[in-house]
Enzyme design. Structure first.
Site, PDB file in Angstrom:
ATOM      1  N   SER A  34       0.829  -1.206   0.000  1.00 31.95           N
ATOM      2  CA  SER A  34       0.000   0.000   0.000  1.00 31.95           C
ATOM      3  C   SER A  34       0.865   1.259   0.000  1.00 31.95           C
ATOM      4  O   SER A  34       1.243   1.759  -1.052  1.00 31.95           O
ATOM      5  CB  SER A  34      -0.953  -0.020   1.196  1.00 31.95           C
ATOM      6  OG  SER A  34      -1.823   1.075   1.147  1.00 31.95           O
ATOM      7  N   ARG A  35       1.203   1.764   1.169  1.00 34.19           N
ATOM      8  CA  ARG A  35       2.127   2.889   1.319  1.00 34.19           C
ATOM      9  C   ARG A  35       3.000   2.618   2.531  1.00 34.19           C
ATOM     10  O   ARG A  35       2.554   2.039   3.527  1.00 34.19           O
ATOM     11  CB  ARG A  35       1.383   4.216   1.495  1.00 34.19           C
ATOM     12  CG  ARG A  35       0.712   4.742   0.222  1.00 34.19           C
ATOM     13  CD  ARG A  35       1.753   5.179  -0.811  1.00 34.19           C
ATOM     14  NE  ARG A  35       1.165   5.795  -1.989  1.00 34.19           N
ATOM     15  CZ  ARG A  35       0.823   5.157  -3.092  1.00 34.19           C
ATOM     16  NH1 ARG A  35       0.997   3.844  -3.173  1.00 34.19           N
ATOM     17  NH2 ARG A  35       0.326   5.819  -4.122  1.00 34.19           N
TER      18      ARG A  35
ATOM     19  N   GLU B 262      11.240   6.759   0.043  1.00 36.45           N
ATOM     20  CA  GLU B 262      11.633   6.058  -1.191  1.00 36.45           C
ATOM     21  C   GLU B 262      12.462   6.990  -2.070  1.00 36.45           C
ATOM     22  O   GLU B 262      12.089   8.157  -2.236  1.00 36.45           O
ATOM     23  CB  GLU B 262      10.385   5.573  -1.939  1.00 36.45           C
ATOM     24  CG  GLU B 262       9.614   4.504  -1.171  1.00 36.45           C
ATOM     25  CD  GLU B 262       8.409   3.961  -1.933  1.00 36.45           C
ATOM     26  OE1 GLU B 262       8.221   4.315  -3.114  1.00 36.45           O
ATOM     27  OE2 GLU B 262       7.651   3.181  -1.348  1.00 36.45           O
TER      28      GLU B 262
ATOM     29  N   HIS C 175       9.221  -0.796  -5.019  1.00 33.53           N
ATOM     30  CA  HIS C 175       7.893  -0.297  -5.408  1.00 33.53           C
ATOM     31  C   HIS C 175       7.545  -0.753  -6.834  1.00 33.53           C
ATOM     32  O   HIS C 175       7.173   0.049  -7.694  1.00 33.53           O
ATOM     33  CB  HIS C 175       7.839   1.232  -5.302  1.00 33.53           C
ATOM     34  CG  HIS C 175       6.452   1.756  -5.080  1.00 33.53           C
ATOM     35  ND1 HIS C 175       6.194   2.857  -4.291  1.00 33.53           N
ATOM     36  CD2 HIS C 175       5.245   1.349  -5.546  1.00 33.53           C
ATOM     37  CE1 HIS C 175       4.891   3.104  -4.288  1.00 33.53           C
ATOM     38  NE2 HIS C 175       4.295   2.194  -5.041  1.00 33.53           N
TER      39      HIS C 175
END
Length: 313
Positions: free
Chosen positions: A225-226, A255, A274
């Site tokens: 998700s995050r 990130e 990611h």
């Protein structure tokens, strides 16, 4: 009607947008800045140009079509103030992400990453402690399209699939769904916990020290998700204390993941940059949503994947 794209989907696809009746302008998202030519832009199709493009300067902007599922990159205050309609790419990445989630569960249960290391060392060593997915309890925190595609793929493994959503609403492919206020109870029951919940102020550090401690000591944690849904410092400490069978993380609080993060070198942690959403079909599915919504917009019909900016999803 003028539409600004920050990504070029190729001659054939862009011509199909023009054929709908749009005057198409393409500016690379990496270099985009506001210019006078954008004054009459009504539609913005993009991922995240907002670091350099000030949409408050675009007086005629009425609709933003995002190529992402999350909207945390969006200038929310400006969008709300200007009454801009926002739609996202919900469902566009769900299939590859569902496959990725299943892959990582199996990689951890079968310890394939260790076998790859042994292969590089030409080392023949049998591990008799490998696990199977059959009848394991897989809990998804968030039951949207990513979780649903994952749950569908878990049916063949005869796993017991549990979901957590706002009200405990039943969702296809889930054996049972619980309301979010039962989260701590669910975490304690699950062999695998998968985070697919949208990132909002309410879900910031949803998985903190206390919730990590409520999980099984040999549970698997997966996040697509995050990164900020997990308190990363708490997770690192939890792992250092010998907890969790493994963690598969595709998203991080910062990130790219800093080179000095301990997560890089933890042998029970699988780090990917990611990329869980990536497949050869990503542009096809992304453009399919864009095209259908742009057709609907010019025909004054209701759009797919409308986002509640205040709620964050």
């Amino acid at each position: 009607m003028k539409a600004l794209f920050t990504y070029d989907y190729g001659k054939e696809k862009m011509e199909s947008i023009k054929n709908l009746g749009y005057d198409v302008m393409i500016v690379d998202e990496k270099t985009i800045e506001y210019s006078q030519e954008m004054e009459d832009v009504e539609v913005l199709v993009c991922y995240n140009p907002f670091n350099t493009l000030d949409i408050s300067k675009m007086p005629n902007l009425k609709w933003i079509q995002l190529s992402s599922i999350g909207i945390d990159q969006l200038p929310k205050e400006v969008s709300v103030e200007k009454g801009i309609l926002v739609t996202n790419n919900k469902g566009g990445y769900s299939i590859p992400m569902g496959e990725w989630i299943l892959l990582k569960i199996l990689e951890i249960y079968k310890e394939s990453y260790k076998l790859y290391q042994q292969q590089q060392q030409k080392k023949w060593k049998m591990n008799t402690n490998l696990l199977e997915l059959y009848r394991k309890r897989i809990g998804f925190i968030g039951t949207g399209s990513i979780a649903t595609e994952s749950a569908k793929r878990l049916q063949g493994f005869e796993a017991h699939v549990i979901g957590v959503n706002t009200k405990g609403t039943k969702v296809q492919y889930f054996d049972k769904c619980y309301a979010i206020d039962k989260l701590d109870e669910v975490l304690g029951e699950c062999d695998v916990v998968v985070l697919t919940i949208p990132y909002t102020s309410a879900t910031h550090h949803l998985i903190n020290k206390e919730r990590l401690n409520s999980m099984k000591k040999d549970a698997v944690l997966i996040n697509v998700s995050r990164g900020s849904i997990i308190d990363e410092d708490a997770l690192i400490q939890h792992l250092k204390e010998g907890n969790l069978l493994g963690a598969a993380l595709d998203v991080f609080e910062k990130e790219p993941l800093p080179a000095d993060s301990p997560l890089w070198e933890m042998d029970r942690v699988l780090v990917t940059p990611h990329t869980s959403w990536i497949s050869e079909m990503r542009n096809e599915r992304r453009f399919r949503i864009i095209y259908e919504n742009m057709k609907r917009y010019i025909e004054k019909e209701s759009l797919f994947n409308q986002v509640d900016i205040v709620k964050g999803y």
